[in-house]
Design a protein around this motif. Structure first.
Motif, PDB file in Angstrom:
ATOM      1  N   TYR A 144     -95.250  39.695  76.864  1.00  0.00           N
ATOM      2  CA  TYR A 144     -94.851  40.454  75.672  1.00  0.00           C
ATOM      3  C   TYR A 144     -93.431  40.995  75.842  1.00  0.00           C
ATOM      4  CZ  TYR A 144     -94.359  44.396  72.535  1.00  0.00           C
ATOM      5  OH  TYR A 144     -93.860  45.289  71.606  1.00  0.00           O
ATOM      6  N   LEU A 145     -93.131  41.551  77.008  1.00  0.00           N
ATOM      7  CA  LEU A 145     -91.799  42.104  77.246  1.00  0.00           C
ATOM      8  C   LEU A 145     -90.724  41.024  77.294  1.00  0.00           C
ATOM      9  CD1 LEU A 145     -92.509  44.840  79.950  1.00  0.00           C
ATOM     10  CD2 LEU A 145     -92.004  45.182  77.525  1.00  0.00           C
ATOM     11  N   SER A 146     -91.115  39.786  77.595  1.00  0.00           N
ATOM     12  CA  SER A 146     -90.127  38.702  77.744  1.00  0.00           C
ATOM     13  C   SER A 146     -89.379  38.415  76.440  1.00  0.00           C
ATOM     14  CB  SER A 146     -90.794  37.433  78.274  1.00  0.00           C
ATOM     15  OG  SER A 146     -91.657  36.864  77.311  1.00  0.00           O
ATOM     16  N   GLN A 147     -89.892  38.906  75.310  1.00  0.00           N
ATOM     17  CA  GLN A 147     -89.163  38.720  74.044  1.00  0.00           C
ATOM     18  C   GLN A 147     -87.835  39.480  74.054  1.00  0.00           C
ATOM     19  OE1 GLN A 147     -90.787  40.904  70.545  1.00  0.00           O
ATOM     20  NE2 GLN A 147     -92.231  41.815  72.028  1.00  0.00           N
ATOM     21  N   TYR A 148     -87.681  40.426  74.996  1.00  0.00           N
ATOM     22  CA  TYR A 148     -86.446  41.201  75.103  1.00  0.00           C
ATOM     23  C   TYR A 148     -85.525  40.690  76.215  1.00  0.00           C
ATOM     24  CZ  TYR A 148     -89.409  44.491  72.524  1.00  0.00           C
ATOM     25  OH  TYR A 148     -90.247  45.070  71.614  1.00  0.00           O
ATOM     26  N   MET A 151     -87.515  32.744  80.732  1.00  0.00           N
ATOM     27  CA  MET A 151     -86.187  32.353  80.275  1.00  0.00           C
ATOM     28  C   MET A 151     -85.612  33.444  79.370  1.00  0.00           C
ATOM     29  SD  MET A 151     -86.104  29.580  81.881  1.00  0.00           S
ATOM     30  CE  MET A 151     -84.608  28.801  81.325  1.00  0.00           C
ATOM     31  N   GLY A 152     -84.388  33.824  79.654  1.00  0.00           N
ATOM     32  CA  GLY A 152     -83.702  34.797  78.824  1.00  0.00           C
ATOM     33  C   GLY A 152     -82.918  34.111  77.724  1.00  0.00           C
ATOM     34  N   ASP A 153     -82.419  34.910  76.780  1.00  0.00           N
ATOM     35  CA  ASP A 153     -81.611  34.383  75.682  1.00  0.00           C
ATOM     36  C   ASP A 153     -80.554  35.433  75.336  1.00  0.00           C
ATOM     37  OD1 ASP A 153     -80.481  33.436  73.362  1.00  0.00           O
ATOM     38  OD2 ASP A 153     -82.390  33.042  72.344  1.00  0.00           O
ATOM     39  N   LEU A 154     -79.297  35.116  75.612  1.00  0.00           N
ATOM     40  CA  LEU A 154     -78.208  36.072  75.378  1.00  0.00           C
ATOM     41  C   LEU A 154     -77.960  36.339  73.899  1.00  0.00           C
ATOM     42  CD1 LEU A 154     -75.718  34.928  78.154  1.00  0.00           C
ATOM     43  CD2 LEU A 154     -76.948  37.103  78.023  1.00  0.00           C
ATOM     44  N   ASN A 155     -78.580  35.552  73.021  1.00  0.00           N
ATOM     45  CA  ASN A 155     -78.425  35.773  71.572  1.00  0.00           C
ATOM     46  C   ASN A 155     -79.374  36.848  71.034  1.00  0.00           C
ATOM     47  OD1 ASN A 155     -76.380  33.797  71.161  1.00  0.00           O
ATOM     48  ND2 ASN A 155     -77.958  32.196  71.318  1.00  0.00           N
ATOM     49  N   ARG A 156     -80.297  37.281  71.865  1.00  0.00           N
ATOM     50  CA  ARG A 156     -81.204  38.342  71.426  1.00  0.00           C
ATOM     51  C   ARG A 156     -80.455  39.665  71.324  1.00  0.00           C
ATOM     52  NH1 ARG A 156     -85.694  36.252  75.596  1.00  0.00           N
ATOM     53  NH2 ARG A 156     -86.790  34.826  74.198  1.00  0.00           N
ATOM     54  N   ILE A 157     -80.944  40.515  70.428  1.00  0.00           N
ATOM     55  CA  ILE A 157     -80.349  41.856  70.315  1.00  0.00           C
ATOM     56  C   ILE A 157     -80.772  42.657  71.537  1.00  0.00           C
ATOM     57  CG2 ILE A 157     -80.281  43.994  68.986  1.00  0.00           C
ATOM     58  CD1 ILE A 157     -81.009  42.282  66.514  1.00  0.00           C
ATOM     59  N   LYS A 193     -79.734  48.450  72.046  1.00  0.00           N
ATOM     60  CA  LYS A 193     -79.100  48.569  70.731  1.00  0.00           C
ATOM     61  C   LYS A 193     -80.120  48.637  69.601  1.00  0.00           C
ATOM     62  CE  LYS A 193     -74.684  46.450  71.850  1.00  0.00           C
ATOM     63  NZ  LYS A 193     -73.737  45.372  71.560  1.00  0.00           N
ATOM     64  N   ARG A 194     -81.377  48.430  69.933  1.00  0.00           N
ATOM     65  CA  ARG A 194     -82.410  48.493  68.903  1.00  0.00           C
ATOM     66  C   ARG A 194     -82.665  49.952  68.542  1.00  0.00           C
ATOM     67  NH1 ARG A 194     -85.911  43.519  69.005  1.00  0.00           N
ATOM     68  NH2 ARG A 194     -84.859  42.123  70.448  1.00  0.00           N
ATOM     69  N   ALA A 195     -82.831  50.198  67.255  1.00  0.00           N
ATOM     70  CA  ALA A 195     -83.031  51.578  66.793  1.00  0.00           C
ATOM     71  C   ALA A 195     -84.416  52.068  67.206  1.00  0.00           C
ATOM     72  CB  ALA A 195     -82.886  51.643  65.278  1.00  0.00           C
ATOM     73  N   SER A 196     -84.464  53.282  67.729  1.00  0.00           N
ATOM     74  CA  SER A 196     -85.760  53.872  68.061  1.00  0.00           C
ATOM     75  C   SER A 196     -86.110  54.904  66.996  1.00  0.00           C
ATOM     76  CB  SER A 196     -85.720  54.528  69.447  1.00  0.00           C
ATOM     77  OG  SER A 196     -84.759  55.546  69.461  1.00  0.00           O
ATOM     78  N   THR A 197     -87.391  54.923  66.640  1.00  0.00           N
ATOM     79  CA  THR A 197     -87.833  55.845  65.593  1.00  0.00           C
ATOM     80  C   THR A 197     -88.661  56.963  66.210  1.00  0.00           C
ATOM     81  OG1 THR A 197     -89.788  54.481  65.233  1.00  0.00           O
ATOM     82  CG2 THR A 197     -87.875  54.030  63.833  1.00  0.00           C
ATOM     83  N   GLY A 198     -88.677  58.095  65.534  1.00  0.00           N
ATOM     84  CA  GLY A 198     -89.492  59.217  65.990  1.00  0.00           C
ATOM     85  C   GLY A 198     -88.835  60.018  67.093  1.00  0.00           C
ATOM     86  N   ARG A 199     -89.550  61.054  67.520  1.00  0.00           N
ATOM     87  CA  ARG A 199     -89.041  61.928  68.582  1.00  0.00           C
ATOM     88  C   ARG A 199     -89.335  61.336  69.945  1.00  0.00           C
ATOM     89  NH1 ARG A 199     -91.857  67.323  67.699  1.00  0.00           N
ATOM     90  NH2 ARG A 199     -91.198  67.601  69.850  1.00  0.00           N
ATOM     91  N   LEU A 219     -87.026  43.764  85.822  1.00  0.00           N
ATOM     92  CA  LEU A 219     -87.201  43.838  84.366  1.00  0.00           C
ATOM     93  C   LEU A 219     -85.939  44.360  83.695  1.00  0.00           C
ATOM     94  CD1 LEU A 219     -90.820  45.293  83.934  1.00  0.00           C
ATOM     95  CD2 LEU A 219     -90.033  43.012  83.287  1.00  0.00           C
ATOM     96  N   ALA A 220     -85.346  45.400  84.292  1.00  0.00           N
ATOM     97  CA  ALA A 220     -84.127  45.996  83.737  1.00  0.00           C
ATOM     98  C   ALA A 220     -82.998  44.968  83.713  1.00  0.00           C
ATOM     99  CB  ALA A 220     -83.724  47.221  84.563  1.00  0.00           C
ATOM    100  N   TYR A 221     -82.868  44.192  84.780  1.00  0.00           N
ATOM    101  CA  TYR A 221     -81.843  43.147  84.846  1.00  0.00           C
ATOM    102  C   TYR A 221     -82.062  42.126  83.724  1.00  0.00           C
ATOM    103  CZ  TYR A 221     -79.633  38.804  86.329  1.00  0.00           C
ATOM    104  OH  TYR A 221     -78.917  37.632  86.350  1.00  0.00           O
ATOM    105  N   ALA A 222     -83.307  41.691  83.557  1.00  0.00           N
ATOM    106  CA  ALA A 222     -83.618  40.689  82.535  1.00  0.00           C
ATOM    107  C   ALA A 222     -83.321  41.206  81.129  1.00  0.00           C
ATOM    108  CB  ALA A 222     -85.077  40.268  82.639  1.00  0.00           C
ATOM    109  N   MET A 223     -83.586  42.502  80.898  1.00  0.00           N
ATOM    110  CA  MET A 223     -83.400  43.068  79.558  1.00  0.00           C
ATOM    111  C   MET A 223     -82.016  43.677  79.354  1.00  0.00           C
ATOM    112  SD  MET A 223     -87.124  44.711  78.601  1.00  0.00           S
ATOM    113  CE  MET A 223     -87.561  45.471  80.153  1.00  0.00           C
ATOM    114  N   GLY A 224     -81.229  43.774  80.430  1.00  0.00           N
ATOM    115  CA  GLY A 224     -79.898  44.357  80.298  1.00  0.00           C
ATOM    116  C   GLY A 224     -79.950  45.833  79.957  1.00  0.00           C
ATOM    117  N   CYS A 225     -80.877  46.546  80.607  1.00  0.00           N
ATOM    118  CA  CYS A 225     -81.014  47.983  80.330  1.00  0.00           C
ATOM    119  C   CYS A 225     -81.182  48.722  81.656  1.00  0.00           C
ATOM    120  CB  CYS A 225     -82.206  48.236  79.403  1.00  0.00           C
ATOM    121  SG  CYS A 225     -83.813  47.828  80.121  1.00  0.00           S
TER     122      CYS A 225
END
Length: 201
Positions: free
Chosen positions: A52-56, A69-75, A79-85, A104-110
């Protein structure tokens, strides 16, 4: 650094996720830090959660025996907007768990903290995990005879249920606590009272 030394992580999560973690902590009478650590360990080992997390994933990464497999074209997730508190929670993880979060952080760039928050969220949403978490807690805290009785209760409730519902261990634990915790201080007492007063008749 010692192999068993733990590292602090303070992920920022939604208020709803924090409430969920605190409920699990309350129900199982387990410190919040330990609950989060258990969630992270379980989630990092569950293919469904990592898939599930691999989509990021922006970059390729190998986790366990699987190459994602990663994809550099993904947002990027940051940068994705978070909602709520959002609020911080705190946990401590082993060096090996920290390494898993770093991958995981390396793969997601976070950040590692963000990867931690995402893994906790994805794992808690996995109903199989919550069910196993509740069952594991019950098994640790009741004797074999009571556990056998509870399994019979669950089997009976789920056999030919006219409402087309399946009751999980998590739902049963929650029900037990709501039913009789007023009179009982420990889960063993709760289960005993439930089995004696509501089942063995």
């Amino acid at each position: 650094m010692r192999n068993d030394k733990k590292r602090d992580i303070k992920p920022t999560v939604t208020r709803e996720l924090k409430d969920c973690i605190y409920r699990l902590s309350f129900i199982t009478d387990t410190p919040v830090k330990d609950v989060i650590e258990e969630i992270l360990i379980a989630g990092s080992q569950r293919r469904k959660v990592v898939s599930y997390l691999s989509q990021y994933f922006l970059r390729d990464v190998r986790i366990a025996n699987t190459l994602y497999m990663g994809d550099l074209n993904r947002i990027p997730i940051k940068k994705r907007a978070s909602t709520g508190r959002n609020e911080r929670v705190s946990t401590r993880v082993t060096e090996s768990m920290h390494d898993s979060l770093s991958a995981l952080a390396y793969a997601m760039g976070c950040s590692v903290s963000k990867a931690c928050a995402l893994l906790v969220d994805a794992t808690v949403r996995d109903t199989d995990f919550v069910n196993e978490f509740a069952k594991g807690y019950i098994e640790k805290n009741v004797d074999e005879e009571r556990m056998r009785e509870l399994k019979k209760v669950l089997k009976y409730i789920n056999a030919g249920n006219p409402f087309d519902e399946r009751i999980s261990w998590a739902a049963l634990l929650s029900h037990l606590l709501e039913e009789v915790q007023v009179h009982a201080e420990k889960v063993q007492d709760t289960v005993s009272e439930f089995v004696i007063n509501h089942w063995k008749k």
